[in-house]
Design a protein around this motif. Sequence first.
Motif, PDB file in Angstrom:
ATOM      1  N   GLN A  55       0.684  -1.257  -0.017  1.00 49.87           N
ATOM      2  CA  GLN A  55      -0.205   0.070   0.043  1.00 49.87           C
ATOM      3  C   GLN A  55       0.857   1.439   0.150  1.00 49.87           C
ATOM      4  O   GLN A  55       1.982   0.997   0.290  1.00 49.87           O
ATOM      5  N   ARG A  56       0.180   2.312  -0.295  1.00 53.40           N
ATOM      6  CA  ARG A  56       0.708   3.808  -0.508  1.00 53.40           C
ATOM      7  C   ARG A  56       1.447   3.759   1.023  1.00 53.40           C
ATOM      8  O   ARG A  56       0.700   3.654   2.187  1.00 53.40           O
ATOM      9  N   GLU A  57       2.761   4.534   1.128  1.00 47.09           N
ATOM     10  CA  GLU A  57       3.414   4.703   2.130  1.00 47.09           C
ATOM     11  C   GLU A  57       4.078   3.503   2.892  1.00 47.09           C
ATOM     12  O   GLU A  57       4.787   3.811   3.959  1.00 47.09           O
ATOM     13  N   ASP A  58       3.952   2.345   2.421  1.00 46.28           N
ATOM     14  CA  ASP A  58       4.357   1.106   2.861  1.00 46.28           C
ATOM     15  C   ASP A  58       6.065   1.244   2.361  1.00 46.28           C
ATOM     16  O   ASP A  58       6.194   1.862   1.558  1.00 46.28           O
ATOM     17  N   ARG A  59       6.801   0.693   3.236  1.00 48.37           N
ATOM     18  CA  ARG A  59       8.290   0.769   2.949  1.00 48.37           C
ATOM     19  C   ARG A  59       8.584  -0.784   2.330  1.00 48.37           C
ATOM     20  O   ARG A  59       8.028  -1.779   2.913  1.00 48.37           O
ATOM     21  N   VAL A  60       9.391  -0.803   1.264  1.00 43.78           N
ATOM     22  CA  VAL A  60       9.997  -2.011   0.697  1.00 43.78           C
ATOM     23  C   VAL A  60      11.578  -1.810   0.744  1.00 43.78           C
ATOM     24  O   VAL A  60      12.141  -0.867   0.313  1.00 43.78           O
ATOM     25  N   LEU A  61      12.126  -3.141   1.088  1.00 42.92           N
ATOM     26  CA  LEU A  61      13.526  -2.951   0.915  1.00 42.92           C
ATOM     27  C   LEU A  61      13.777  -3.333  -0.294  1.00 42.92           C
ATOM     28  O   LEU A  61      13.658  -4.112  -1.205  1.00 42.92           O
ATOM     29  N   ALA A  93      24.176 -10.599   6.339  1.00 40.44           N
ATOM     30  CA  ALA A  93      22.802 -11.147   6.653  1.00 40.44           C
ATOM     31  C   ALA A  93      22.429 -10.474   8.092  1.00 40.44           C
ATOM     32  O   ALA A  93      21.364 -10.008   8.426  1.00 40.44           O
ATOM     33  N   ASP A  94      23.241 -10.219   8.883  1.00 39.30           N
ATOM     34  CA  ASP A  94      22.821  -9.618  10.250  1.00 39.30           C
ATOM     35  C   ASP A  94      22.435  -8.158  10.131  1.00 39.30           C
ATOM     36  O   ASP A  94      21.552  -7.501  10.620  1.00 39.30           O
ATOM     37  N   ASP A  95      23.282  -7.541   9.084  1.00 39.68           N
ATOM     38  CA  ASP A  95      22.904  -5.982   8.689  1.00 39.68           C
ATOM     39  C   ASP A  95      21.401  -5.869   7.963  1.00 39.68           C
ATOM     40  O   ASP A  95      20.650  -5.161   8.514  1.00 39.68           O
ATOM     41  N   TYR A  96      21.114  -6.983   7.328  1.00 40.55           N
ATOM     42  CA  TYR A  96      19.968  -6.976   6.535  1.00 40.55           C
ATOM     43  C   TYR A  96      18.720  -7.355   7.474  1.00 40.55           C
ATOM     44  O   TYR A  96      17.923  -6.826   7.417  1.00 40.55           O
ATOM     45  N   ALA A  97      19.046  -8.127   8.424  1.00 43.25           N
ATOM     46  CA  ALA A  97      18.079  -8.680   9.587  1.00 43.25           C
ATOM     47  C   ALA A  97      17.759  -7.213  10.209  1.00 43.25           C
ATOM     48  O   ALA A  97      16.638  -6.957  10.585  1.00 43.25           O
ATOM     49  N   TYR A  98      18.784  -6.571  10.608  1.00 39.93           N
ATOM     50  CA  TYR A  98      18.365  -5.346  11.342  1.00 39.93           C
ATOM     51  C   TYR A  98      17.537  -4.349  10.480  1.00 39.93           C
ATOM     52  O   TYR A  98      16.646  -3.692  11.043  1.00 39.93           O
ATOM     53  N   MET A  99      17.763  -4.116   9.447  1.00 44.13           N
ATOM     54  CA  MET A  99      17.172  -3.030   8.363  1.00 44.13           C
ATOM     55  C   MET A  99      15.751  -3.691   8.089  1.00 44.13           C
ATOM     56  O   MET A  99      14.957  -2.680   7.876  1.00 44.13           O
ATOM     57  N   LEU A 100      15.696  -4.942   7.981  1.00 40.72           N
ATOM     58  CA  LEU A 100      14.190  -5.392   7.904  1.00 40.72           C
ATOM     59  C   LEU A 100      13.594  -4.952   9.103  1.00 40.72           C
ATOM     60  O   LEU A 100      12.273  -4.439   9.025  1.00 40.72           O
ATOM     61  N   GLU A 101      13.913  -5.414  10.314  1.00 39.40           N
ATOM     62  CA  GLU A 101      13.291  -5.078  11.641  1.00 39.40           C
ATOM     63  C   GLU A 101      13.186  -3.722  11.815  1.00 39.40           C
ATOM     64  O   GLU A 101      11.920  -3.150  12.255  1.00 39.40           O
ATOM     65  N   HIS A 102      14.203  -2.828  11.448  1.00 37.31           N
ATOM     66  CA  HIS A 102      14.105  -1.380  11.748  1.00 37.31           C
ATOM     67  C   HIS A 102      13.043  -0.724  10.755  1.00 37.31           C
ATOM     68  O   HIS A 102      12.411   0.346  11.254  1.00 37.31           O
ATOM     69  N   SER A 103      13.043  -0.914   9.682  1.00 35.15           N
ATOM     70  CA  SER A 103      12.297  -0.255   8.602  1.00 35.15           C
ATOM     71  C   SER A 103      10.763  -0.985   8.548  1.00 35.15           C
ATOM     72  O   SER A 103       9.950  -0.148   8.113  1.00 35.15           O
ATOM     73  N   GLY A 104      10.770  -2.138   9.220  1.00 39.12           N
ATOM     74  CA  GLY A 104       9.302  -2.608   9.011  1.00 39.12           C
ATOM     75  C   GLY A 104       8.938  -2.885   7.515  1.00 39.12           C
ATOM     76  O   GLY A 104       7.520  -2.707   7.086  1.00 39.12           O
ATOM     77  N   PRO A 126      12.782 -13.539  11.737  1.00 38.84           N
ATOM     78  CA  PRO A 126      11.430 -14.066  11.190  1.00 38.84           C
ATOM     79  C   PRO A 126      10.369 -13.191  11.686  1.00 38.84           C
ATOM     80  O   PRO A 126       9.402 -13.076  10.892  1.00 38.84           O
ATOM     81  N   LYS A 127      10.095 -12.566  12.626  1.00 34.55           N
ATOM     82  CA  LYS A 127       9.206 -11.547  12.779  1.00 34.55           C
ATOM     83  C   LYS A 127       9.297 -10.559  12.017  1.00 34.55           C
ATOM     84  O   LYS A 127       8.247  -9.752  11.868  1.00 34.55           O
ATOM     85  N   SER A 128      10.223  -9.993  11.578  1.00 38.06           N
ATOM     86  CA  SER A 128      10.272  -8.920  10.557  1.00 38.06           C
ATOM     87  C   SER A 128      10.335  -9.530   8.930  1.00 38.06           C
ATOM     88  O   SER A 128      10.651  -8.461   8.078  1.00 38.06           O
ATOM     89  N   ALA A 129       9.855 -10.625   8.650  1.00 39.37           N
ATOM     90  CA  ALA A 129       9.952 -11.198   7.445  1.00 39.37           C
ATOM     91  C   ALA A 129       8.794 -10.286   6.369  1.00 39.37           C
ATOM     92  O   ALA A 129       7.832  -9.955   6.952  1.00 39.37           O
ATOM     93  N   PRO A 130       9.520  -9.675   5.248  1.00 37.95           N
ATOM     94  CA  PRO A 130       8.538  -9.322   4.305  1.00 37.95           C
ATOM     95  C   PRO A 130       7.422 -10.305   3.875  1.00 37.95           C
ATOM     96  O   PRO A 130       7.666 -11.374   3.701  1.00 37.95           O
ATOM     97  N   ARG A 131       6.218  -9.636   3.557  1.00 37.54           N
ATOM     98  CA  ARG A 131       5.340 -10.459   3.133  1.00 37.54           C
ATOM     99  C   ARG A 131       5.359 -10.811   1.786  1.00 37.54           C
ATOM    100  O   ARG A 131       4.850 -11.958   1.288  1.00 37.54           O
ATOM    101  N   GLN A 132       6.053 -10.042   0.956  1.00 35.96           N
ATOM    102  CA  GLN A 132       6.224 -10.420  -0.698  1.00 35.96           C
ATOM    103  C   GLN A 132       7.592 -10.360  -0.962  1.00 35.96           C
ATOM    104  O   GLN A 132       8.389  -9.182  -0.457  1.00 35.96           O
ATOM    105  N   LEU A 133       8.248 -11.147  -1.713  1.00 33.47           N
ATOM    106  CA  LEU A 133       9.476 -11.230  -2.263  1.00 33.47           C
ATOM    107  C   LEU A 133       9.292 -11.006  -3.841  1.00 33.47           C
ATOM    108  O   LEU A 133       8.961 -11.833  -4.281  1.00 33.47           O
ATOM    109  N   ILE A 134      10.289 -10.124  -4.130  1.00 37.82           N
ATOM    110  CA  ILE A 134      10.056  -9.913  -5.560  1.00 37.82           C
ATOM    111  C   ILE A 134      11.642  -9.860  -6.394  1.00 37.82           C
ATOM    112  O   ILE A 134      12.460  -9.047  -5.887  1.00 37.82           O
ATOM    113  N   VAL A 135      11.930 -10.862  -7.021  1.00 35.37           N
ATOM    114  CA  VAL A 135      13.411 -11.138  -7.466  1.00 35.37           C
ATOM    115  C   VAL A 135      13.811 -10.770  -8.939  1.00 35.37           C
ATOM    116  O   VAL A 135      13.119 -11.093  -9.827  1.00 35.37           O
ATOM    117  N   SER A 136      14.700  -9.951  -9.057  1.00 37.03           N
ATOM    118  CA  SER A 136      15.293  -9.466 -10.150  1.00 37.03           C
ATOM    119  C   SER A 136      16.342 -10.412 -10.768  1.00 37.03           C
ATOM    120  O   SER A 136      17.173 -10.843 -10.004  1.00 37.03           O
TER     121      SER A 136
END
Length: 523
Positions: A55-61, A93-104, A126-136
């Motif tokens: 949705q609008r204003e949602d954040r995506v990594l 992976a630790d850095d990205y885990a932090y960023m997923l959790e921090h950014s929501g 795992p509690k910060s896992a994104p709902r959708q993964l889009i692979v380039s």
Amino acid sequence: MSLPPTFNFAEHLFALNRGRAQKTAYIDDRGTLSYGELEDGARRFASVLLAAGIQREDRVLLLQLDSTDWPVSFLGCLYAGIVPVAVNTLLTADDYAYMLEHSGATAALVSGALTDVLLQAVAKAPKSAPRQLIVSQPAGALPDNALDMGAAVAAAEPLAAPALTAPGDHAFWLYSSGSTGRPKGTVHSHANPWWTEKLFGGPVLGLTESDVCFSAAKLYFAYGLGNALTFPLSVGASVVLMAERPTPDATFRRWTGATPSGGGVKPTVFFGAPTGFAGMLASASLPVREAVALRMCSSAGEALPGEIAQRFKAHFGCEIIDGIGSTEMLHVFISNRPGDIRYGTTGRPVEGYAIELRGEDGRPVPDGEVGDLFIKGPSAALMYWGNPEKTRDTFQDGWTRSGDKYSRDADGYYTYAGRSDDMLKVSGIYVSPFEVESTLMLHPAVLEAAVIGKEDADGLTKTKAYVVLKAGRSASDDELKAFVKERLAPYKYPRFIEFVDELPKTATGKIQRFRLREREREA
């Protein structure tokens, strides 16, 4: 200059280029993307995101290597009013885990080659896992419930109209480089890149539609985002993107038109950093002047030693304009200019930005004295996400505290003195590590140097230099000390010198002196 109440930066760039739909916007390792294809792909990707429930204003990594998919992803997010969180592709992976959790982040946009490290990050948080993964550009089988970006974009209809965002709405995040600790999520608005385009990209760089831009700094970096997206797209120029790291040989291949996808296109404007320019000048593969088409180069990230700029110009006949910017200000706010370069300085303030150098009492210091650098300008970030204390410390009454030390001469040119945390007090007098490092790098055998404080046997702080020598060259401890003594005040020369193979750096090439200080404490 002002913006209307409704402003979407992606739509702004698309509108500027609808008259050149067939012109090449990007050249990457796989092929080319025209301006028309860029807009079509980004608008289709905007539809993909919304159809996936983002949705609008949602954040995506946004964890992608530099390719044509990066600007399609970034601009597609902005077009839909979704907030991309652009992150460094060289982290753990630790850095990205932090960023997923921090950014929501509710979704992650990832290059196929980086999918494994992202999945490791998800496993760690795992509690910060994104709902959708889009692979380039998937490198193999897609993870469960993931979308193939290329297939999804091809099947989607272009989003009919941009999100009705306001100039001050959240547009994207960039994480600080972490040169002094945990990276901070820096929030920028739709208006901020427009201001950098109007204040720096046009008046200072003077790019034109006929230019071909190539940035060693990647798109996830504030410097690279301006160099390879905001500025060239604002004038209809073409951009060379490179997925691999900007080693000298990889950079030279692009300079001479030898991109993996062919085409023979040679960049006319190159954006680099001091470490990269030093490494290229020291390379045995340095191309001759006639093999390249460079008309101008830009440097930022750290102050550029004048000796490097002069050697580069002598070889290529091409000026390097040095400047300083920051993630917080989005791009450069003090700079030298083509035809107005004072080597060894960072130049003068970019029009539209106010600069103050303040002493420990918070008052402006006179010319010639070193002070803390504060900036006021319209491209300043809105905040550090989830960090009100640091936000208040950095963004003060319309001013941004940079954390850098500078001096200004009587002609208004600014000279870098080091990071505030890096300044040394030797014999009761402040010493700039950068001044000592720049002097050491004048020695023909020295490639790089980093200076910190070290206590001597009496418990007094003296300068210590970590030195990287050029391949095949040698220099003694005493030789380098004498070299500096001849050029600087006696109390500044390094009392201790340690030769090392490499210096600790951030992924964006900034020297991490705090790592060297930690090494000294542990010794």
